[in-house]
Design a protein around this motif. Sequence first.
Motif, PDB file in Angstrom:
ATOM      1  N   MET A 238       0.703  -1.011   0.029  1.00  0.00           N
ATOM      2  CA  MET A 238      -0.257   0.127  -0.456  1.00  0.00           C
ATOM      3  C   MET A 238       0.867   1.388   0.013  1.00  0.00           C
ATOM      4  O   MET A 238       1.255   1.936  -0.788  1.00  0.00           O
ATOM      5  N   ASP A 239       2.532   1.338   0.651  1.00  0.00           N
ATOM      6  CA  ASP A 239       2.961   2.783   1.095  1.00  0.00           C
ATOM      7  C   ASP A 239       4.265   2.352   1.096  1.00  0.00           C
ATOM      8  O   ASP A 239       4.383   0.772   1.805  1.00  0.00           O
ATOM      9  N   LEU A 240       5.305   3.126   0.821  1.00  0.00           N
ATOM     10  CA  LEU A 240       6.202   2.935   1.398  1.00  0.00           C
ATOM     11  C   LEU A 240       7.114   4.495   1.411  1.00  0.00           C
ATOM     12  O   LEU A 240       6.724   5.636   1.681  1.00  0.00           O
TER      13      LEU A 240
ATOM     14  N   GLU B 101      17.726   9.120   7.250  1.00  0.00           N
ATOM     15  CA  GLU B 101      19.435   8.645   6.463  1.00  0.00           C
ATOM     16  C   GLU B 101      19.145   7.769   4.992  1.00  0.00           C
ATOM     17  O   GLU B 101      19.908   7.746   4.792  1.00  0.00           O
ATOM     18  N   GLY B 102      18.563   7.474   5.217  1.00  0.00           N
ATOM     19  CA  GLY B 102      18.035   6.439   3.836  1.00  0.00           C
ATOM     20  C   GLY B 102      18.372   5.189   3.857  1.00  0.00           C
ATOM     21  O   GLY B 102      18.560   4.112   3.278  1.00  0.00           O
ATOM     22  N   THR B 103      18.470   5.049   4.932  1.00  0.00           N
ATOM     23  CA  THR B 103      19.076   3.379   5.858  1.00  0.00           C
ATOM     24  C   THR B 103      17.920   2.057   5.963  1.00  0.00           C
ATOM     25  O   THR B 103      18.446   0.668   6.308  1.00  0.00           O
ATOM     26  N   ARG B 104      16.472   2.907   5.859  1.00  0.00           N
ATOM     27  CA  ARG B 104      16.239   1.966   5.968  1.00  0.00           C
ATOM     28  C   ARG B 104      14.719   2.374   6.077  1.00  0.00           C
ATOM     29  O   ARG B 104      14.877   3.422   4.830  1.00  0.00           O
ATOM     30  N   LEU B 105      14.145   1.269   4.994  1.00  0.00           N
ATOM     31  CA  LEU B 105      12.765   1.646   4.449  1.00  0.00           C
ATOM     32  C   LEU B 105      11.872   0.512   5.027  1.00  0.00           C
ATOM     33  O   LEU B 105      11.432  -0.509   4.928  1.00  0.00           O
ATOM     34  N   LEU B 106      10.336   1.184   5.082  1.00  0.00           N
ATOM     35  CA  LEU B 106       9.204   1.044   5.952  1.00  0.00           C
ATOM     36  C   LEU B 106       7.989   1.006   4.645  1.00  0.00           C
ATOM     37  O   LEU B 106       8.004   1.433   4.082  1.00  0.00           O
ATOM     38  N   SER B 107       7.345  -0.073   4.487  1.00  0.00           N
ATOM     39  CA  SER B 107       6.340  -0.332   4.188  1.00  0.00           C
ATOM     40  C   SER B 107       5.126  -1.579   4.646  1.00  0.00           C
ATOM     41  O   SER B 107       5.133  -1.652   5.987  1.00  0.00           O
ATOM     42  N   GLY B 108       4.275  -1.348   4.075  1.00  0.00           N
ATOM     43  CA  GLY B 108       2.653  -1.482   4.826  1.00  0.00           C
ATOM     44  C   GLY B 108       1.976  -2.044   3.426  1.00  0.00           C
ATOM     45  O   GLY B 108       2.395  -1.531   2.768  1.00  0.00           O
ATOM     46  N   GLY B 109       1.336  -2.642   3.982  1.00  0.00           N
ATOM     47  CA  GLY B 109      -0.616  -3.204   3.244  1.00  0.00           C
ATOM     48  C   GLY B 109      -1.249  -3.889   4.180  1.00  0.00           C
ATOM     49  O   GLY B 109      -1.391  -3.211   5.067  1.00  0.00           O
ATOM     50  N   VAL B 110      -1.732  -4.997   3.617  1.00  0.00           N
ATOM     51  CA  VAL B 110      -3.714  -5.267   3.828  1.00  0.00           C
ATOM     52  C   VAL B 110      -3.125  -6.461   5.172  1.00  0.00           C
ATOM     53  O   VAL B 110      -3.629  -6.818   5.613  1.00  0.00           O
TER      54      VAL B 110
ATOM     55  N   ILE C  59       2.607   5.720   5.035  1.00  0.00           N
ATOM     56  CA  ILE C  59       3.553   5.950   5.787  1.00  0.00           C
ATOM     57  C   ILE C  59       3.936   7.330   5.756  1.00  0.00           C
ATOM     58  O   ILE C  59       4.107   7.905   4.606  1.00  0.00           O
ATOM     59  N   SER C  60       4.413   7.736   6.681  1.00  0.00           N
ATOM     60  CA  SER C  60       5.425   9.448   6.733  1.00  0.00           C
ATOM     61  C   SER C  60       6.023   9.165   7.961  1.00  0.00           C
ATOM     62  O   SER C  60       5.816   8.443   8.914  1.00  0.00           O
ATOM     63  N   MET C  61       6.960   9.791   7.668  1.00  0.00           N
ATOM     64  CA  MET C  61       8.437   9.850   8.445  1.00  0.00           C
ATOM     65  C   MET C  61       8.453  11.660   9.369  1.00  0.00           C
ATOM     66  O   MET C  61       7.879  12.288   8.327  1.00  0.00           O
TER      67      MET C  61
END
Length: 830
Positions: A251-253, A258-267, A295-297
């Motif tokens: 659903m979103d990324l 810093e760009g060292t981590r990537l968050l992802s989420g879905g159903v 997802i917001s940082m």
Amino acid sequence: MVAAGALRVVRCGGSALRGARAVFSADSYLLCASGDFVKVYSVCTEETVRLMGGHADLVTGIQLNPHNHMQLYSCSLDGTIKLWDFMDGIPIKTFTVGSKLLALYTPASAEDSVFVVIPKKGERDTFQLVSVKLTKGAGQDLEAEELSVVLDGVGASTKHIAFGREGAYVVSVKDVNLQVYFFKRKLLNRFSLSTMKTKGGDNHFSCVVCHPTEDCIATGHADGKIRLWRNFHHRKEYTYSTLHWHHDIVMDLAFSVEGTRLLSGGVESVLVQWHNESSCQKDFLPRLGSPIEYISMASDGALCCTLHTDNRITIINSNLRFSRSIQGLIKSRDIKTGLVVDPRTKALVLNGEPGHLQFYSLQSDQQLFSLDIVQRQYIHQAGLAQSDLVKVAFSARGTWLATVEESEEVTDPELQLKLWFYHEETQSFKLNTRINTPHDNHITDMCFRDMEELGDDSLILVTTGRDCVFKVWVMVEDTDPEAQQSVSWSCDFVGSYHNYQATNCCFSEDGSLLAVSFEETVTIWDSVTWDLKCTFCHPPGNIRNICFGRLTCSKYLIGATDYGFLCCWNLLTCALEWSAHLNVVVLQPDPLSEHIAAVSWLSKESSLFVFKPNEPRPIYIQRNLCKEKILLAAFVPRDEPEMTSSEKYPWLRKSQLFFLTDTQELMTLSTKSLEERLTPSSKQLAVEESLPVTPFSVLLGKHRRQQAQEDIDLGKPVVHNKQEQASPAVKELLHTPAHVLPSASFLCTIFINSLLISKENKSAEEVADEVEMESEKAEDDSDEEDVTEMEQEDTSHMELLGEMTCKLSKSQEKELRKIRKMDYSWISAF
């Protein structure tokens, strides 16, 4: 233009909090689009700090001003871009674009421009990314005339476009195509994936985000895969790697700062954290309740938040630990329970999560709590018959709650009637009685008879069902020695009428009569002997809604048929009083007055009619109330009577009418202007009483009111402080934002004068005291020595009693002086 004092149909809450990505400010605030408003939440307290309104349609995007982090841009379907000072909640500029705005982007590299997504003229379902030059001018409302197209054929969602590091390029995804446009080189590169679905794979893009410090693009796909694109400056030499955990659409990324981590989420309702772009290093935050939409940082990387499809905001720490949750109105698939008002909290009660009952606060636009009724794990699988909540009823005091749950099977449903008792110690409802199969078919309605003057002994619950009977349930003493409660519920009476299906039921105001509708007929029963008293009928058509009149109209019964008739019967004459041809879909009586609201649906138009049963002519009519069909309505009692609308709209004085549309938008009617509605009640209270709104100040206010009432009862004069009156100068000083106030030297004179008390305005009591003092001046002089002796005696008594002092009034001192002058020498003879 709406006239002053006219009723306005306004969204009062319940709007989706997931219309756009949320934004963190630099000072612990969370900004979120909610309907046609922008909400400002405190991250620390979860409270709504500010509600900013001004858009005429849905807000589709919000972004901080990259050159001033105390300002916010917002765009809307009304075709405007607004620049806000969100700390004070005031709009600074409004830029009119003229076309529907679907998404907003504010890269720091654009000095005086923003980017928006608009529909392409002349083509359906085709959208463009355009650059809007923000006009500089002295006025507040400006026209944005300079628009330049950047990309064609983009997606309508804000998740389908992302800007690269330092704004050097912009990326767009749609279907299976990816576009990268480089601003300096004016170069457009296009990449496509295969449309073939092999081995369960689906290459359609769902979202895109860019790395903050490197030339890297992350894309989410419909099959749950995440692709990391590099070397996309060249059309043929690009590369991508794949991460895969989600079993369904991503659903979103979001990248970390810093760009060292990537968050992802879905159903799956799980937030996944990928480290160093490796599929082997990942962390999970599961059981977030519902699918993740956005997802917001935060800019400092300390917090992130997820927006969910059930209208929830979850705030998460940087170590992937749950911090706080903000729950709005959950939009259920089908509101089977209707809109019910909790008598204790005045909260709206309706279906929430599957099998749950949500208590929604209208004041804070947040969920108070959720009560698990079904108490079974809900399985998200299509075609599986599961139990759900269908009916809810409260007793008049809110101490008892009745719920009905049934399975989704049509022919042979599994039914359960549950009675819940509210415990003051735990501040929650506890299950008291569970009744399996209370009826042989679906339950159509239920209601309590609850007369406060008789206490809990008068409590009766009535249920109606498609099994052609209505049942009466009463409380009995529980004789089981192992039972944890002293009372339980059991069936006391079963009634029917010619084997017709029972559809609706309600009690009269005094509880002496019960009305039950059986298809086309309304039956009236004595609630003590359960004898059938009379019947009413108005063919053709079955009875859709029934309700008794209240107060001076308690002798009337109102009914609406599905053939488009509204009928009023007189219970004393047992005859039809009047009828009207009206297709009523909602019939809602006000519990605090004689007024009844009827909502009709005709020619794709919802209309509101407010009337008294003793008068066939409505006292208020509102045609074309809203664009959507109104499904449910409820009168919610006010904490204090509304004085501004009491003359023109007396039916809104004690209660406020809320209604829910088929799109699950919660709306109400209000006479207040936009500014008055957006000013929090706590702020108004603080200004009017010059007290901070704290539990101590509320307690102090109650004590002062009680003391003033005691003084009035005792006949003591009540002294009013002039400074407690509303001072326009003080109000203006406290309401006006600091950065637009004039100089302190200009305000000083006005402010000081507003605090001065005029000597000319003497109260009547002060004048009376002066006259009395002059008339008794001679008498006081002659008795000066006696008064001195008396004061010395009083002082000695005060010393003996400690803090127990008693100050005599002037009238009492006058009586004492008269008593001292009397001759008591005759007493010595005894």
